[in-house]
Write an enzyme that holds these catalytic residues in place. Structure first.
Site, PDB file in Angstrom:
ATOM      1  N   LYS A  96       7.398   0.221  -0.618  1.00  0.00           N
ATOM      2  CA  LYS A  96       6.677  -0.957  -0.214  1.00  0.00           C
ATOM      3  C   LYS A  96       6.203  -1.804  -1.531  1.00  0.00           C
ATOM      4  CE  LYS A  96       5.997  -2.721   3.735  1.00  0.00           C
ATOM      5  NZ  LYS A  96       6.539  -2.746   5.109  1.00  0.00           N
ATOM      6  N   ASP A 106       8.380  -8.573   4.953  1.00  0.00           N
ATOM      7  CA  ASP A 106       7.194  -7.862   5.750  1.00  0.00           C
ATOM      8  C   ASP A 106       6.297  -9.298   5.959  1.00  0.00           C
ATOM      9  OD1 ASP A 106       6.064  -5.362   6.766  1.00  0.00           O
ATOM     10  OD2 ASP A 106       4.408  -6.218   5.823  1.00  0.00           O
TER      11      ASP A 106
END
Ligand code: NDP
Ligand code: 2IT
Length: 449
Positions: A126, A166
């Protein structure tokens, strides 16, 4: 609690005392894999738990850029390369002012389990930045993305680490990031980023995938309890990528979606949300959800005043939190249960506080955990990667059929593992157990690395 788990948790808490979200995510997983750990005494000898919770690599970097007033701004960028056990690091980039190392690590940690559940060859990672895209011009977004990629490019690659979107990162940002990567590398490595626009290598269906996948998972979960979406009242927090396509698909299945939100407040439209209008406001105008009232003055707007979002006060059969972490508090959970909630399925990552999840489970509410229920996004990213490698494209229906099939398999894995380990109907534990076992087995095969 199992002594080995307890020892690892104590150590992780001591080492990461300033990272509450990361600790929350680790605690939830470790506390639910007790039976698995007891079945595998070799895990302790091989330090499987210690290795599972420690990111392979944490990258943090400076992102300087110039705003439209000619001022130099410095943001912080991150990439957490959490696990490459079953494939290249894979996971989104988040641009939001709340981004910090704890948030990045919790998201990276969750991602390795989500990705394992898809059954596809993707590891977990991430990244992101504390950059706030709100109110920025297109040129500012482009300059920021170019600066971000000027550092990130050396750490990624289609067989190494494949970022995507995201919160705050959608098709526009991925385009600017891809353009800069290609310029630096002087090569067309299509699979280095996913969520690309379909005009230069993206997959049909990726935009819809997380929201649609969430509804496919919810459909399966309800079916297992002789229920369906038809005629159910649904509330969906957020009004971004995940929320919009969850709403669209839920409506297709005959549900009545009555509320959506953004960080300022929520709208309640008892006649059913006008999703075409929400798309116009959010995807085209980049406006606020309150603008909905300009077209539907009969709808209600409720301002968010504290950490309890007013959306959870609305009576619903099914709640779909699709905004951000910890958006469902114990207080909100109690209101939802009092109002007769049947099921909650998590589109966002870790949207329920631990106490809220526990409360739902204790009160017989079906819980579709994020790691499983929102896996459709990353699964379709993996389908985008495979199309890029094949230099070939699937049509929309082919992608959605594959996605549907993946979500059915994920639900079955959650169900079967919950049953196998004596917690039938607890899909939160089922998801953690299924993913953990797969990763632990891969770790055993690859030696101490
Ligand atoms: P978007 O940026 O498209 O939308 C985010 C939405 O959540 C916006 O409505 C935003 O409101 C709201 N929101 C964001 N932060 C907060 C906050 N702190 N408090 C209240 N509301 C907030 O993001 P996505 O839809 O892509 O992501 C939503 C969630 O889904 C995230 O948890 C993400 O990690 C998860 N997810 C996303 C996937 C994807 O493919 N995009 C895949 C799997 C999970 P506002 O505009 O006011 O900020
Ligand atoms: O949380 C997630 O799964 C995402 N933001 C999507 C990740 C991806 O690589 O598509």
């Amino acid at each position: 609690m199992n002594e080995y788990i307890n020892k690892v948790l104590t150590e992780v808490e001591k080492k990461n005392i300033n990272e509450p979200e990361y600790l929350q995510a680790v605690r939830e997983v470790l506390c639910s894999v007790e039976h698995l750990v007891e079945k595998h005494p070799e895990y302790e000898k091989l330090a499987i738990l210690e290795r599972m919770v420690e990111p392979e690599r944490i990258i943090s970097f400076r992102v300087p850029w110039v705003n439209d007033n000619g001022e130099v701004i410095v943001n912080r960028g991150y990439r957490i390369q959490f696990s490459s056990l079953i494939g290249p690091y894979k996971g989104g980039l988040r641009f939001h002012p709340t981004v910090n190392q704890s948030i990045m690590k919790f998201l990276g940690f969750e991602q390795i389990f989500t990705n394992a559940l898809t059954g596809l060859p993707i590891g977990g990672g991430k990244g992101g930045s504390d950059f706030d895209p709100k109110g920025k011009s297109d040129n500012e977004i482009m300059r920021f993305c170019q600066s971000f990629m000027t550092e990130l490019y050396r750490h990624i690659g289609q067989d190494v680490d494949v970022p995507a979107g995201d919160i705050g990162v959608g098709g526009r940002e991925i385009g600017y990031l891809f353009g800069q990567y290609k310029r630096i590398k002087d090569a067309y490595e299509g699979g280095v980023l996913t969520g690309k626009s379909v005009c230069y290598g993206g997959s049909l269906g990726r935009t819809e995938a997380t929201g649609y996948g969430l509804i496919f998972y919810t459909r399966e979960m309800l079916k297992a309890h002789n229920e369906s979406l038809t005629g159910k009242t649904v509330t969906i927090s957020g009004s971004g990528n995940v929320a919009i396509y969850a709403c669209e698909k839920a409506q297709e299945y005959g549900a009545n979606v009555v509320a959506m939100s953004d960080s300022n407040g929520c709208i309640y439209d008892k006649n059913g949300i006008d999703i075409t209008l929400i798309k116009q406001i959010k995807e085209v105008e980049r406006g606020r959800i309150k603008d909905y009232l300009k077209v539907h003055p009969d709808a209600e707007y409720m301002i968010r005043e504290d950490e309890d979002s007013p959306i959870w006060n609305i009576k619903a059969d099914i709640a779909l939190p699709c905004a951000t972490q910890n958006e469902v508090t114990l207080n909100s959970a109690k209101k939802l249960v009092n109002n007769g909630l049947l099921a909650i399925a998590e589109g966002a990552n870790m949207p329920c506080k631990q106490e809220a999840t526990d409360y739902f489970l204790e009160h017989g509410v079906l819980v579709g955990p994020a790691k499983a229920a929102n896996a459709g996004g990353v699964a379709t990213s993996a389908i985008e990667m495979s199309q890029n490698s094949m230099r070939y494209y699937y049509n929309f229906n082919e992608v959605i059929e594959k996605l549907d099939c993946i979500m059915v398999n994920i639900f079955n894995a959650c169900k079967d593992n919950a049953e196998k380990y004596g917690c039938s109907g607890n899909y939160v534990a089922g998801a953690n157990l299924a993913a953990f076992e797969k990763l632990a087995e891969a770790m055993k095969c690859q030696g101490v690395v």
